[in-house]
Design a protein around this motif. Structure first.
Motif, PDB file in Angstrom:
ATOM      1  N   GLY A 246      30.662  62.941  60.061  1.00 32.94           N
ATOM      2  CA  GLY A 246      30.226  63.643  58.866  1.00 32.94           C
ATOM      3  C   GLY A 246      31.270  64.564  58.266  1.00 32.94           C
ATOM      4  O   GLY A 246      30.963  65.356  57.369  1.00 32.94           O
ATOM      5  N   GLU A 247      32.504  64.472  58.730  1.00 29.29           N
ATOM      6  CA  GLU A 247      33.589  65.290  58.206  1.00 29.29           C
ATOM      7  C   GLU A 247      34.621  64.407  57.511  1.00 29.29           C
ATOM      8  O   GLU A 247      34.721  63.202  57.783  1.00 29.29           O
ATOM      9  CB  GLU A 247      34.258  66.086  59.329  1.00 29.29           C
ATOM     10  N   ASP A 248      35.422  64.993  56.640  1.00 29.03           N
ATOM     11  CA  ASP A 248      36.455  64.250  55.932  1.00 29.03           C
ATOM     12  C   ASP A 248      37.718  64.120  56.771  1.00 29.03           C
ATOM     13  O   ASP A 248      38.115  65.053  57.473  1.00 29.03           O
ATOM     14  CB  ASP A 248      36.802  64.935  54.610  1.00 29.03           C
ATOM     15  N   LEU A 249      38.338  62.967  56.652  1.00 26.11           N
ATOM     16  CA  LEU A 249      39.595  62.662  57.337  1.00 26.11           C
ATOM     17  C   LEU A 249      40.644  62.322  56.293  1.00 26.11           C
ATOM     18  O   LEU A 249      40.380  61.535  55.380  1.00 26.11           O
ATOM     19  CB  LEU A 249      39.413  61.470  58.284  1.00 26.11           C
ATOM     20  N   VAL A 250      41.823  62.928  56.410  1.00 28.76           N
ATOM     21  CA  VAL A 250      42.927  62.591  55.512  1.00 28.76           C
ATOM     22  C   VAL A 250      43.516  61.250  55.944  1.00 28.76           C
ATOM     23  O   VAL A 250      43.797  61.039  57.133  1.00 28.76           O
ATOM     24  CB  VAL A 250      44.020  63.681  55.550  1.00 28.76           C
ATOM     25  N   ILE A 251      43.691  60.330  54.993  1.00 28.09           N
ATOM     26  CA  ILE A 251      44.218  59.015  55.324  1.00 28.09           C
ATOM     27  C   ILE A 251      45.207  58.571  54.260  1.00 28.09           C
ATOM     28  O   ILE A 251      44.988  58.740  53.065  1.00 28.09           O
ATOM     29  CB  ILE A 251      43.076  57.980  55.478  1.00 28.09           C
ATOM     30  N   GLU A 252      46.333  58.013  54.706  1.00 29.91           N
ATOM     31  CA  GLU A 252      47.344  57.465  53.807  1.00 29.91           C
ATOM     32  C   GLU A 252      47.412  55.961  54.038  1.00 29.91           C
ATOM     33  O   GLU A 252      47.373  55.495  55.175  1.00 29.91           O
ATOM     34  CB  GLU A 252      48.706  58.105  54.072  1.00 29.91           C
TER      35      GLU A 252
ATOM     36  N   ALA B 202      32.407  50.472  47.239  1.00 25.96           N
ATOM     37  CA  ALA B 202      33.354  50.660  46.134  1.00 25.96           C
ATOM     38  C   ALA B 202      33.659  52.137  45.926  1.00 25.96           C
ATOM     39  O   ALA B 202      34.824  52.522  45.720  1.00 25.96           O
ATOM     40  CB  ALA B 202      32.783  50.050  44.860  1.00 25.96           C
ATOM     41  N   ALA B 203      32.633  52.986  46.000  1.00 24.38           N
ATOM     42  CA  ALA B 203      32.837  54.423  45.815  1.00 24.38           C
ATOM     43  C   ALA B 203      33.676  55.008  46.941  1.00 24.38           C
ATOM     44  O   ALA B 203      34.518  55.891  46.717  1.00 24.38           O
ATOM     45  CB  ALA B 203      31.478  55.127  45.744  1.00 24.38           C
ATOM     46  N   ARG B 204      33.462  54.531  48.148  1.00 24.57           N
ATOM     47  CA  ARG B 204      34.236  54.990  49.308  1.00 24.57           C
ATOM     48  C   ARG B 204      35.715  54.643  49.155  1.00 24.57           C
ATOM     49  O   ARG B 204      36.595  55.471  49.411  1.00 24.57           O
ATOM     50  CB  ARG B 204      33.652  54.341  50.563  1.00 24.57           C
ATOM     51  N   VAL B 205      35.972  53.420  48.720  1.00 25.15           N
ATOM     52  CA  VAL B 205      37.359  52.981  48.515  1.00 25.15           C
ATOM     53  C   VAL B 205      38.004  53.781  47.391  1.00 25.15           C
ATOM     54  O   VAL B 205      39.149  54.245  47.519  1.00 25.15           O
ATOM     55  CB  VAL B 205      37.405  51.475  48.200  1.00 25.15           C
ATOM     56  N   LEU B 206      37.294  53.943  46.297  1.00 25.53           N
ATOM     57  CA  LEU B 206      37.853  54.675  45.158  1.00 25.53           C
ATOM     58  C   LEU B 206      38.164  56.118  45.547  1.00 25.53           C
ATOM     59  O   LEU B 206      39.208  56.659  45.165  1.00 25.53           O
ATOM     60  CB  LEU B 206      36.870  54.633  43.997  1.00 25.53           C
ATOM     61  N   ARG B 207      37.274  56.742  46.293  1.00 25.69           N
ATOM     62  CA  ARG B 207      37.520  58.122  46.737  1.00 25.69           C
ATOM     63  C   ARG B 207      38.766  58.190  47.614  1.00 25.69           C
ATOM     64  O   ARG B 207      39.590  59.105  47.488  1.00 25.69           O
ATOM     65  CB  ARG B 207      36.312  58.645  47.511  1.00 25.69           C
ATOM     66  N   ALA B 208      38.930  57.218  48.520  1.00 24.36           N
ATOM     67  CA  ALA B 208      40.106  57.197  49.387  1.00 24.36           C
ATOM     68  C   ALA B 208      41.384  57.049  48.565  1.00 24.36           C
ATOM     69  O   ALA B 208      42.394  57.700  48.842  1.00 24.36           O
ATOM     70  CB  ALA B 208      39.991  56.063  50.403  1.00 24.36           C
ATOM     71  N   CYS B 209      41.334  56.190  47.539  1.00 22.19           N
ATOM     72  CA  CYS B 209      42.507  55.986  46.685  1.00 22.19           C
ATOM     73  C   CYS B 209      42.850  57.235  45.871  1.00 22.19           C
ATOM     74  O   CYS B 209      44.017  57.577  45.690  1.00 22.19           O
ATOM     75  CB  CYS B 209      42.276  54.812  45.740  1.00 22.19           C
TER      76      CYS B 209
ATOM     77  N   THR C 257      41.693  60.528  46.359  1.00 19.68           N
ATOM     78  CA  THR C 257      41.796  61.823  47.044  1.00 19.68           C
ATOM     79  C   THR C 257      42.478  61.752  48.402  1.00 19.68           C
ATOM     80  O   THR C 257      42.833  62.796  48.962  1.00 19.68           O
ATOM     81  CB  THR C 257      40.395  62.434  47.255  1.00 19.68           C
ATOM     82  N   GLY C 258      42.630  60.529  48.951  1.00 25.07           N
ATOM     83  CA  GLY C 258      43.211  60.402  50.283  1.00 25.07           C
ATOM     84  C   GLY C 258      42.269  60.857  51.387  1.00 25.07           C
ATOM     85  O   GLY C 258      42.711  61.220  52.477  1.00 25.07           O
ATOM     86  N   LEU C 259      40.958  60.815  51.127  1.00 25.21           N
ATOM     87  CA  LEU C 259      39.965  61.268  52.096  1.00 25.21           C
ATOM     88  C   LEU C 259      38.934  60.180  52.360  1.00 25.21           C
ATOM     89  O   LEU C 259      38.580  59.412  51.461  1.00 25.21           O
ATOM     90  CB  LEU C 259      39.234  62.516  51.587  1.00 25.21           C
ATOM     91  N   VAL C 260      38.435  60.137  53.599  1.00 27.25           N
ATOM     92  CA  VAL C 260      37.332  59.252  53.950  1.00 27.25           C
ATOM     93  C   VAL C 260      36.370  60.037  54.835  1.00 27.25           C
ATOM     94  O   VAL C 260      36.787  60.816  55.687  1.00 27.25           O
ATOM     95  CB  VAL C 260      37.838  57.976  54.666  1.00 27.25           C
ATOM     96  N   ARG C 261      35.074  59.843  54.609  1.00 26.17           N
ATOM     97  CA  ARG C 261      34.061  60.514  55.413  1.00 26.17           C
ATOM     98  C   ARG C 261      33.899  59.775  56.741  1.00 26.17           C
ATOM     99  O   ARG C 261      33.709  58.560  56.766  1.00 26.17           O
ATOM    100  CB  ARG C 261      32.730  60.549  54.656  1.00 26.17           C
TER     101      ARG C 261
END
Length: 268
Positions: free
Chosen positions: A211-217, A194-201, A203-207
């Motif tokens: 171990g690095e962040d990826l920009v995702i739309e 849930a936290a991963r999904v909320l962060r993506a929504c 900030t537009g980022l996923v770990r």
């Protein structure tokens, strides 16, 4: 992000056999779009009808979920076949669900290829182009679910076919933006998902696995119904979205909202 679609694969049993935890009916109360198996990797006519009926009762949008002709491997094994054969199979499966839905007074919102076929179309331009060209003849307004920046997304964008970009809640990503698939998905922690999904929504980022962040739309969140503990994962994710004020709407509404907010937006 003010609104997002939430989709899951449904009806993936076969006759008396079920896949995963067998909680489709309960899961459907939390999602906005259902991808219904169409017989080749899972599903059968009766299961398809019952799944359509349940979606209709709950106001959940439905789409065809065609796969490779691979019941034994659940459509997750790659099959080398000519592009025309693959597209013929997908149109066959699309037509089957479309008629079952029509008998229930329901129209299809979308099409989303399953498993290994989804990944095949993400990289094979010949098959992707042929599918989109055929969709534009038989169902020109049918939304096509795909990975952002994949080959089929690029082809659909070029040909002006409407697409829905997906974010996978229960799968890992690498830095290339590709999904890291595994044959046996382990149990996941609902709060972490849930936290991963909320962060993506938000900030537009996923770990990534590196171990690095990826920009995702994306326009839609996918959570597989056969992931262990799927119901708990969906409940936790939906609760997090609701508490954050992110509305869950079907893909047609989300895409329509994006178009009205950004008139020049051509992503679908």
């Amino acid at each position: 992000m003010q609104a997002v679609d939430f989709n899951s694969d449904m009806g993936e049993g076969f006759g008396p056999w079920t896949i995963g935890d067998g909680v489709d009916a309960e899961l459907m109360a939390y999602i906005s779009s259902a991808n219904i198996a169409t017989g080749f990797h899972a599903g059968d006519p009766g299961t398809m009808r019952r799944t359509v009926e349940r979606a209709k009762q709950l106001g959940v949008a439905i789409g065809a979920h065609p796969g490779f002709r691979d019941l034994v491997g659940f459509g997750r094994r790659h099959i080398n076949a000519p592009a025309q054969e693959l597209v013929d199979d997908m149109l066959y499966q699309l037509g089957a669900l479309r008629e079952i839905a029509r008998a229930q007074g329901v129209s299809l919102q979308h099409i989303k290829p399953h498993g290994a076929l989804y990944m095949h179309l993400a990289r094979d331009e010949e098959a992707a182009r042929l599918l989109v060209q055929n969709l534009q003849v038989v169902e020109p307004t049918l939304l096509l679910y795909c990975m952002p920046n994949s080959v089929i997304w690029q082809v659909a964008k070029e040909l002006g076919h409407p697409v829905v970009r997906e974010f996978y809640a229960d799968r890992e990503y690498d830095l290339s933006g590709s999904i890291v698939f595994t044959r046996k998905v382990r149990a996941l922690d609902p709060a972490t998902v849930a936290a991963r999904v909320l962060r993506a929504c938000q900030t537009g980022l996923v770990r990534t696995v590196e171990g690095e962040d990826l920009v995702i739309e994306f326009d839609s969140i996918c959570l597989h119904s056969d992931t262990p503990g799927a119901l708990e994962l969906v409940e936790a994710t939906r609760e997090a979205l609701d508490q954050a004020g992110i509305a869950v709407r079907n893909a047609a509404c989300v895409i329509g909202q994006a178009r009205s907010s950004h008139p020049r937006n051509t992503h679908g």
